[in-house]
Design a protein around this motif. Structure first.
Motif, PDB file in Angstrom:
ATOM      1  N   HIS A   1       0.794  -1.104   0.008  1.00  0.00           N
ATOM      2  CA  HIS A   1       0.120  -0.072  -0.046  1.00  0.00           C
ATOM      3  C   HIS A   1       0.861   1.274  -0.113  1.00  0.00           C
TER       4      HIS A   1
ATOM      5  N   GLU B   1      -5.062 -10.822  -6.935  1.00  0.00           N
ATOM      6  CA  GLU B   1      -5.696  -9.789  -6.876  1.00  0.00           C
ATOM      7  C   GLU B   1      -5.257  -8.380  -7.032  1.00  0.00           C
ATOM      8  N   TRP B   2      -3.914  -8.364  -6.482  1.00  0.00           N
ATOM      9  CA  TRP B   2      -3.189  -7.281  -6.982  1.00  0.00           C
ATOM     10  C   TRP B   2      -2.595  -7.126  -8.529  1.00  0.00           C
TER      11      TRP B   2
ATOM     12  N   GLU C   1      -5.637  -5.581 -10.190  1.00  0.00           N
ATOM     13  CA  GLU C   1      -5.897  -4.220  -9.900  1.00  0.00           C
ATOM     14  C   GLU C   1      -4.670  -3.461 -10.533  1.00  0.00           C
ATOM     15  N   LEU C   2      -3.532  -3.895 -10.614  1.00  0.00           N
ATOM     16  CA  LEU C   2      -2.425  -2.969 -10.873  1.00  0.00           C
ATOM     17  C   LEU C   2      -1.943  -3.151 -12.642  1.00  0.00           C
TER      18      LEU C   2
ATOM     19  N   LYS D   1      -3.340  -1.792 -14.921  1.00  0.00           N
ATOM     20  CA  LYS D   1      -3.333  -0.564 -15.700  1.00  0.00           C
ATOM     21  C   LYS D   1      -2.063   0.339 -15.248  1.00  0.00           C
TER      22      LYS D   1
END
Length: 256
Positions: free
Chosen positions: A121, A165-166, A169-170, A172
């Motif tokens: 994070h 999941e990451w 999400e990442l 992009k």
């Protein structure tokens, strides 16, 4: 192979010994700058001696979110960039159903999992700029079970889930996220665990003979090699993967 990691700044939790120490040393050999987040100062000093101007130890234990935030900020203040994160710190603490409690289970999951999220994070704004990479070190216990260690395996399974999941999400931001899954690696923590048995030598021999490829333990350096490759641009189209470095222990018939 030149992995083009020269002067890349990589955070490694638990980076002073065992698998983490091997990763830190391997990064130094590649010309990268390891940021060792580990309270084990004596072991860390030996690594820092290899590259005193291109390495840093932050001797804190990642107990609270603020610890992770501080580590990320210190790394950026000193080197001005962050190119990768290796989430590695943790320990198999044998908190099971029979030999644990709800409180002990929660504590085990917390100390083996939460700092993976916290570091990612707080490092994310810098990883967006560098289009960096994240590698989560998990464990074969996440997919095989072990018995008597519910907290640890829950955390390790969650790490594999967060990897996928990451990675989604990442996408992009072109940040790649992968997991490396060791099985039997003879680290100081593993040695301590072996010593808890009545006949440690026999227990070790029993385990080793069941590792299909070469009937030997995986070395920390072999885990480090895969991790460092995944951090590099040579792995530029690999994301969301769970990569087993275990001599076939998890998936091959151990009767082989």
């Amino acid at each position: 192979m030149n992995l083009n990691l020269q002067d890349k700044v990589i955070l490694i939790s638990g980076g002073a010994k065992g698998i983490g120490g091997a990763i830190s040393l391997g990064l130094i050999e590649e010309g990268a700058i390891p940021i060792i987040i580990d309270p084990s100062e004596e072991e860390g000093v030996k690594i820092l001696e290899k590259a005193p101007l291109k390495s840093l130890q932050i001797p804190i234990r990642l107990s609270d979110p603020s610890d992770s935030q501080k580590a990320v900020e210190l790394a950026f203040e000193k080197f001005g960039r962050i190119d990768g994160l290796v989430n590695n710190a943790g320990a198999n603490d044998s908190i099971g159903l029979e030999n644990g409690s709800p409180g002990a289970f929660a504590e085990s999951v917390s100390k083996n999992l939460f700092h993976y999220y916290h570091l990612a994070h707080y490092a994310l704004p810098y990883l967006k700029k560098s289009k960096g990479a994240i590698v989560n070190i998990s464990s074969k216990t996440a997919v095989t079970g072990q018995g008597g260690t519910s907290g640890y395996t829950a955390a390790k399974g969650a790490q594999l889930s967060l990897t996928r999941e990451w990675a989604v999400e990442l996408l992009k931001y072109q940040i790649r996220v992968n997991a490396v899954i060791p099985a039997e690696v003879y680290t100081p923590l593993y040695q301590n665990w072996i010593q808890t048995f009545e006949n440690p030598e026999q227990k070790l021999a029993d385990i080793t003979k069941n590792i299909p490829l070469g009937n030997r333990m995986t070395t920390p350096e072999e885990i480090a090699a895969m991790t460092i490759f995944l951090l590099s641009e040579k792995a530029s189209h690999i994301t969301g993967q769970h990569l087993f470095v275990d001599g076939g222990y998890t998936h091959l018939d151990r009767s082989l």
